[in-house]
Scaffold this motif. Structure first.
Motif, PDB file in Angstrom:
ATOM      1  N   ALA D  55      15.737 -92.285  -2.803  1.00 33.11           N
ATOM      2  CA  ALA D  55      15.689 -93.513  -1.901  1.00 33.11           C
ATOM      3  C   ALA D  55      14.676 -93.421  -0.754  1.00 33.11           C
ATOM      4  CB  ALA D  55      16.848 -93.582  -1.289  1.00 33.11           C
ATOM      5  N   ALA D  56      14.580 -92.329  -0.365  1.00 39.18           N
ATOM      6  CA  ALA D  56      13.551 -92.205   0.884  1.00 39.18           C
ATOM      7  C   ALA D  56      12.072 -92.358  -0.021  1.00 39.18           C
ATOM      8  CB  ALA D  56      13.517 -90.501   1.459  1.00 39.18           C
ATOM      9  N   TRP D  57      11.781 -91.668  -0.979  1.00 41.13           N
ATOM     10  CA  TRP D  57      10.690 -92.063  -1.629  1.00 41.13           C
ATOM     11  C   TRP D  57      10.135 -93.508  -1.753  1.00 41.13           C
ATOM     12  CZ3 TRP D  57       8.668 -94.647  -5.975  1.00 41.13           C
ATOM     13  CH2 TRP D  57       7.269 -94.499  -6.462  1.00 41.13           C
ATOM     14  N   SER D  58      11.264 -94.290  -2.170  1.00 43.79           N
ATOM     15  CA  SER D  58      10.953 -95.707  -2.280  1.00 43.79           C
ATOM     16  C   SER D  58      10.720 -96.363  -1.016  1.00 43.79           C
ATOM     17  CB  SER D  58      12.127 -96.385  -2.870  1.00 43.79           C
ATOM     18  OG  SER D  58      12.503 -95.980  -4.260  1.00 43.79           O
ATOM     19  N   ALA D  59      11.384 -95.799   0.176  1.00 42.03           N
ATOM     20  CA  ALA D  59      11.102 -96.490   1.073  1.00 42.03           C
ATOM     21  C   ALA D  59       9.645 -95.994   1.777  1.00 42.03           C
ATOM     22  CB  ALA D  59      12.206 -95.860   2.318  1.00 42.03           C
ATOM     23  N   VAL D  60       9.267 -94.728   1.657  1.00 40.01           N
ATOM     24  CA  VAL D  60       7.949 -94.459   2.092  1.00 40.01           C
ATOM     25  C   VAL D  60       6.770 -95.139   1.210  1.00 40.01           C
ATOM     26  CG1 VAL D  60       6.234 -92.452   2.133  1.00 40.01           C
ATOM     27  CG2 VAL D  60       8.764 -92.064   2.816  1.00 40.01           C
ATOM     28  N   GLN D  67       1.191 -92.387  -2.295  1.00 40.23           N
ATOM     29  CA  GLN D  67       0.752 -90.901  -2.409  1.00 40.23           C
ATOM     30  C   GLN D  67       1.450 -89.996  -1.630  1.00 40.23           C
ATOM     31  OE1 GLN D  67      -3.536 -91.682  -2.595  1.00 40.23           O
ATOM     32  NE2 GLN D  67      -3.469 -90.343  -4.640  1.00 40.23           N
ATOM     33  N   CYS D  68       2.735 -89.731  -2.008  1.00 42.17           N
ATOM     34  CA  CYS D  68       3.655 -89.102  -0.993  1.00 42.17           C
ATOM     35  C   CYS D  68       4.395 -88.086  -1.491  1.00 42.17           C
ATOM     36  CB  CYS D  68       4.567 -90.140  -0.166  1.00 42.17           C
ATOM     37  SG  CYS D  68       5.743 -90.864  -1.243  1.00 42.17           S
ATOM     38  N   PHE D  69       4.402 -87.700  -2.894  1.00 43.50           N
ATOM     39  CA  PHE D  69       5.279 -86.618  -3.424  1.00 43.50           C
ATOM     40  C   PHE D  69       4.326 -85.752  -3.952  1.00 43.50           C
ATOM     41  CE2 PHE D  69       8.402 -85.124  -6.621  1.00 43.50           C
ATOM     42  CZ  PHE D  69       9.338 -84.928  -5.401  1.00 43.50           C
ATOM     43  N   ILE D  70       4.790 -84.323  -3.481  1.00 47.35           N
ATOM     44  CA  ILE D  70       4.083 -83.286  -4.030  1.00 47.35           C
ATOM     45  C   ILE D  70       4.750 -82.671  -5.397  1.00 47.35           C
ATOM     46  CG2 ILE D  70       3.216 -80.847  -3.759  1.00 47.35           C
ATOM     47  CD1 ILE D  70       3.039 -82.136  -0.695  1.00 47.35           C
ATOM     48  N   ASN D  71       4.381 -82.563  -6.619  1.00 40.87           N
ATOM     49  CA  ASN D  71       5.254 -82.073  -7.522  1.00 40.87           C
ATOM     50  C   ASN D  71       4.235 -81.110  -8.248  1.00 40.87           C
ATOM     51  OD1 ASN D  71       3.341 -83.824  -9.077  1.00 40.87           O
ATOM     52  ND2 ASN D  71       5.278 -84.488 -10.542  1.00 40.87           N
TER      53      ASN D  71
ATOM     54  N   VAL F 173      11.846 -81.472 -19.597  1.00 41.37           N
ATOM     55  CA  VAL F 173      10.935 -82.605 -18.847  1.00 41.37           C
ATOM     56  C   VAL F 173       9.543 -81.526 -18.712  1.00 41.37           C
ATOM     57  CG1 VAL F 173      12.248 -84.043 -17.704  1.00 41.37           C
ATOM     58  CG2 VAL F 173      11.730 -81.868 -16.592  1.00 41.37           C
ATOM     59  N   ARG F 174       8.197 -82.375 -18.549  1.00 49.38           N
ATOM     60  CA  ARG F 174       7.252 -81.780 -18.221  1.00 49.38           C
ATOM     61  C   ARG F 174       7.252 -81.036 -16.669  1.00 49.38           C
ATOM     62  NH1 ARG F 174       2.943 -80.573 -21.842  1.00 49.38           N
ATOM     63  NH2 ARG F 174       3.353 -82.132 -23.450  1.00 49.38           N
ATOM     64  N   CYS F 175       7.881 -81.947 -15.804  1.00 40.94           N
ATOM     65  CA  CYS F 175       8.403 -81.543 -14.334  1.00 40.94           C
ATOM     66  C   CYS F 175       9.202 -82.732 -13.817  1.00 40.94           C
ATOM     67  CB  CYS F 175       7.147 -81.067 -13.560  1.00 40.94           C
ATOM     68  SG  CYS F 175       6.087 -82.354 -13.377  1.00 40.94           S
ATOM     69  N   GLY F 176       9.456 -82.573 -12.722  1.00 41.46           N
ATOM     70  CA  GLY F 176      10.350 -83.975 -11.823  1.00 41.46           C
ATOM     71  C   GLY F 176       9.177 -84.430 -10.961  1.00 41.46           C
ATOM     72  N   HIS F 177       9.497 -85.621 -10.840  1.00 44.39           N
ATOM     73  CA  HIS F 177       8.718 -86.667  -9.739  1.00 44.39           C
ATOM     74  C   HIS F 177      10.010 -87.529  -9.026  1.00 44.39           C
ATOM     75  CE1 HIS F 177       5.920 -89.048  -7.846  1.00 44.39           C
ATOM     76  NE2 HIS F 177       5.060 -88.256  -8.254  1.00 44.39           N
ATOM     77  N   ALA F 178       9.608 -88.080  -7.913  1.00 43.60           N
ATOM     78  CA  ALA F 178      10.635 -88.911  -7.293  1.00 43.60           C
ATOM     79  C   ALA F 178      10.253 -90.275  -7.400  1.00 43.60           C
ATOM     80  CB  ALA F 178      10.615 -88.506  -5.691  1.00 43.60           C
ATOM     81  N   SER F 179       9.160 -90.783  -8.312  1.00 39.98           N
ATOM     82  CA  SER F 179       8.998 -92.245  -8.307  1.00 39.98           C
ATOM     83  C   SER F 179      10.206 -92.952  -8.969  1.00 39.98           C
ATOM     84  CB  SER F 179       7.827 -92.353  -8.904  1.00 39.98           C
ATOM     85  OG  SER F 179       7.896 -92.259 -10.309  1.00 39.98           O
ATOM     86  N   SER F 180      10.335 -94.193  -8.542  1.00 40.65           N
ATOM     87  CA  SER F 180      11.182 -95.006  -9.574  1.00 40.65           C
ATOM     88  C   SER F 180      10.541 -95.781 -10.211  1.00 40.65           C
ATOM     89  CB  SER F 180      12.112 -95.917  -8.522  1.00 40.65           C
ATOM     90  OG  SER F 180      11.465 -96.559  -7.635  1.00 40.65           O
TER      91      SER F 180
END
Lengths: 275, 275, 275, 275, 275, 275
Positions: D55-60, D67-71, F173-180
């Motif tokens: 949810a926070a990712w969607s808001a950001v 480009q806000c998530f380090i995986n 999975v390959r890995c996780g991500h936070a994207s919707s």
């Protein structure tokens, strides 16, 4: 950048020095392709051969297609541009039951796609990036060339690489391999959407391949893209002349200042009158 | 290995056979660069063009800089050497707040670096290895070439690859792409230390780029490095002649035996007398 | 595909158009190698230079050796074929105790292998894919060339890349580097089985290197492989002619239909009568 | 997904079966951090610990920061969430001249950043993905933990991995290594923008680290992000209850149908009245 | 960091808060190993189980072995330390002629190495990083465990991963696979120097494996390494206590200031007197 | 190796020591799956839960399907086995024209596949290895779990990783991500052959997922595979007992010697009599 003409212009700032080359020489469509094209395609392909690749990229992207450039593959010849229409083939890792079923229903799709190819076609093989096997080789590609084929784009490998490099087409691969009929892959789908690198290619897409990659243009927008891109090229030609004459970049690129803008519009007016 | 002269020498052991080529032909600085250099730089650049790259590597390493060679990038032209001074630009993944702040404060750094470039400069872009976007293209590089620029080194991509390959400079990239103004990267720092492959490059560093990579020489040690390396080259020229005459490697390389050492010292003495 | 002759044949379907090139020009063994070969090797090497690489691959694979093609390395010259006998050297990550012991017992193996090389040899260095260091350079390779060496295959790096590219041999590497005597690797074994990419190479193996990789043929089966492959080439030459004359692929390739088969057998009969 | 409460709810469709777990258990801030936070940070961190990461990712993202998530990194403990403020350090490949200059001007930045850390800080090391060396280890991190540090995010390696895994913080790395003071890297910049994976991190950014990566929130938008995200969580809690009760997905997710929407708005009204 | 004791110490600065854990719990040698060790090995292995891994790394490196840490593999169990002696096996890509010859001369080397293993041995398989096949599985490893084996280190894959994870040993692999007797690899050498990741392992080397990798100690220096490392651990224990008591890092780590140095020397004196 | 029973057996050679664990504890099907299965599937799934994964691999391979094991993905829970039937979804890089057409024709395929899932199904998403986006998350998977879903296999990423890890299913999975909702991918095909790692998965395939990967069994051969594999397991159980009793490996594994063979056949006879 536009390939229509080779610009070798002396810089105004140092008139005594030799002119500086800043554009690639123009490319031409091989006769094995051009001789077989319909008149309408000949006109289209001529524009595709001369339009600036980056200008076309900008136009495709601005139409809503940002994922349109394949740069994960390597061309066998770095000094060629290829243009053409996509004919797609999808490969999957080998699996006996599916292979038996598919191969019983007709020829393998590398044969079929070469045989059914229309002049100006580009065969597009989605082999999932596999580098331990090949999708096809020089013999089948010879038939494809005879039919007026323009290029082959493989997310995977081909064999007979030196022969392919000598043919009047463009070939893009991950790398080469010597293997023939593959025990690890099989062709499964023909003329369906495929994944090449990070781009989806559809049958009938218009492709422009240069040294650094392949631009994928949906057929429905190709006219619009060419029109936009050629205007873009006209402006860049003008900008390049200013830069070669020694002008600083700030008033020239990416945006012309008012004085230069006026000059450019004047030059465009004169160009149209000549036509 | 030294590029000063092309050695085509018949082997003594088989005088009837054709001579064997074992060194690359010498390279020359493009006129667009040399015409603009100061006299002192012209002398420096002449030495940099002819010194053995590996000899220089040894000298840089022995001065305490073992991490001095970039071999993660690919040159557009494999038959060129480039030499010049680093002008650095640092890119980061795009981020609206920082981008707005930086771009409000002046032109984007690819424009600025081209405009401020001095003759013999090499633009060095740290783009973190990004291959889905580009840092700059042929238009901006045209301005850079007009100003006497010598090369562009990018840990990332450029666009307009065929045009760049035609220009009288050397260009090193991860690969090419067709994208223009990037939605995924931004220029953030100018003339700061940057990371290219596994090497730190500082503004003002002296670079020598060959087919297989770019040697980074701190400016403060360049004279020492050239002196050491050119002595190294003299010895290797002598050793190469011995090998081409059919001598076994053991008394010749890497260490000359006493007899050969005496001959070498004699030849060096004669060489100095001639100068 | 066979390299014996360059086929430039007009297609029957469009006699007025220019002929289409579909095979690479033939390669020749460099004189520095051929002049030193024994008569029996000269005959063998001539066949190896002209046989189709993919035909040979099929023959090697059908003899029970499917893991026989190295496509993980890059040749310095893409327009050369090399052929020769493997002389193997194994490197490992550096380690003081083992290095001291090995280097005390004789010269480093890059020197030794060059010095002991026989005409037509190919040095094969297993360096585990290391790209931050080199196994050897132009000086040692000069000695190797003088002795009639044919090529160098390195799962790792070499230095002096432009000089190596100018020599009359073929060189395959992961990439180049400028480093000299390595602080991170050491040579440990000579003339033992080694791993190059995904292939095991044994001392004495026969190698054929093309633009897209290196085929590894166990010495014990080389005659059988050549015989099979040259028959394969004859059939493919015939098939290629049919395709260039405009025949559809289905009755021609991969299997000739009955009519074409009869024609082929007839042509083979005539060929034998001429010999 | 929201971590505020652990939902274990029996499905309506099969009331006799055991309830199905579909959410992770809630996490708590370690006492070593919470005890040292200011009252305002304690409130902020409580929200950050319970908000749904996606949810926070969607808001950001909807605020203009896609480009806000380090995986690209791996956490040492997969069952922890960390939250905190970024304190950044930039490393570069080692280089004697720059290292001497920087290290003469003060303590190395891993020491300094640990010593200056404020409660709730997360140290963010940009080491360019280097995996042959480490930025710091358990001893320095002990000081950091004593000062109330919350986590360490390294685009590179750390040493003392088992000790770090036992500490009440979260640690993200490429992998571990045993090396101490690095001969191949050096710290060069403190509290500047850095690149971690494909994200730019600024000093003061708010980070939320979960098992699958680290979300980077610009400090200026954190309140807005939390508000949006918590509303998102409320709706997802409602949707999850509907799904667990056996409703089909179509009227429930991603969009509620009219009937479910009315129920949701009613439930929200009641919730607000209770507050 | 030293594993001898689990330090849970309240920080002096905030006496009311709970103690902070900053070290991993101590590990013990499994009984299946310890019960079979000779008395001298039991003493050695006890030290190896408790010494700080990073302290030992520093000692090995300072003895001239900087390439001593394998961090390219993954352990099946992250909460175990393994220690033992290397017994090496080298694999190569499969090749019929060599395989036939080798397998005719005795049992495959995975069987032989398990059967000949001595208590405390660690099997070290160099499989060149291959991930499409396995070197051995649970059945052979059962025999190895019965003989007192301590661990298995594979630059490649093993099968039966869940069973291996349940055994009282440590297992390091690239990843797992389900394949049995491999058609693509073969064992070729036994008790020779091998390459694991970027480290050369010799038969008889002493290995310490932790969560983040495997330290390789030449047998000839193990006593020296342990002595140095345990002194290092003593100082770090002292330093850690100071940090946990709230002292700033500058006078404590990496170098003790004069006051702390005096305290440390005093504590060491007292410790010796107690012994 | 067989999971039917947990073998903890004292070794005969050292009767006084504790028994050695050499097999993983048995797994059970989660009630959310088992409660919904048909009686015939319940019997099938029970066998699939207990059969040795490697024994089944051998049986599948010997039936002509060597490319049957996916080891390119990571499970969220390492101590679970999942079994079930494949329901496949194919993703491609996003492209506006195709996306508009597909999404206009019905719900996105992650929703549809969850809604249509049958008890014991495993959703198999071919996302081409994409790691910057996700195919689906916890909300949709909640619906899938309610319907009796058994697992999710994604050649790509999922979001809500901690919630997924808490659910009674297996996720690869390959890995996780936070994207919707993804701007870079789209679902295009449902219940077609897909590529996961290096394996082709067909709708209806039977999958067994363990810690180290997923075995793919064509539905048409599952009975034969289970029968073969369970015989294999019986022999391995016998072999394991011999090894745990201290017998050397040579007469036991992989082939029983005559004496042991006779004992095994006797034990099998007795086992059948008991049934």
């Amino acid at each position: 950048m536009k390939l229509l003409s080779l610009l070798i212009i002396a810089t105004a700032a140092s008139p005594q020095t030799a002119p500086i080359t800043v554009t690639a020489p123009p490319r031409t469509l091989p006769q094995s392709v051009s001789a077989k094209l319909s008149p309408s395609d000949r006109a289209l392909f001529a524009k595709l051969m001369s339009v600036g690749l980056e200008a076309a990229w900008s136009a495709v992207t601005s139409e809503g297609y940002p994922q349109c450039f394949i740069n994960e593959l390597t061309p066998l010849n770095t000094d060629r541009r290829i243009v053409g229409r996509a004919r797609t083939i999808r490969y999957l890792p080998n699996r006996k039951d599916l292979r038996d079923k598919i191969y019983a229903s007709g020829p393998q799709l590398n044969y079929r796609s070469a045989e059914e190819a229309q002049p100006g076609d580009i065969l597009v093989f989605d082999a999932g990036g596999e580098t331990r096997s090949t999708v096809t080789g020089a013999m089948v590609t010879t038939r494809f060339v005879v039919r007026g084929g323009s290029g082959v784009v493989v997310d995977g490998c081909m064999r007979d690489i030196p022969d392919l490099a000598a043919m009047p087409i463009g070939v893009y691969v991950r790398c080469g391999h010597a293997s023939s009929v593959s025990p690890i892959m099989m062709s499964v789908d023909y003329q369906v959407p495929v994944r090449i690198g990070s781009v989806t290619v559809l049958p009938g897409d218009i492709l422009i391949g240069e040294r650094h990659g392949v631009l994928v243009i949906p057929a429905s927008i190709v006219d619009k893209v060419l029109e936009k891109a050629m205007q873009h090229d006209d402006r860049e030609d003008f900008q390049r002349r200013l830069l070669l004459s020694g002008e600083p970049i700030y008033g020239v690129y990416p945006t012309l200042n008012d004085a230069n803008k006026a000059k450019f519009e004047e030059s465009q007016k004169q160009k149209k009158q000549k036509e």
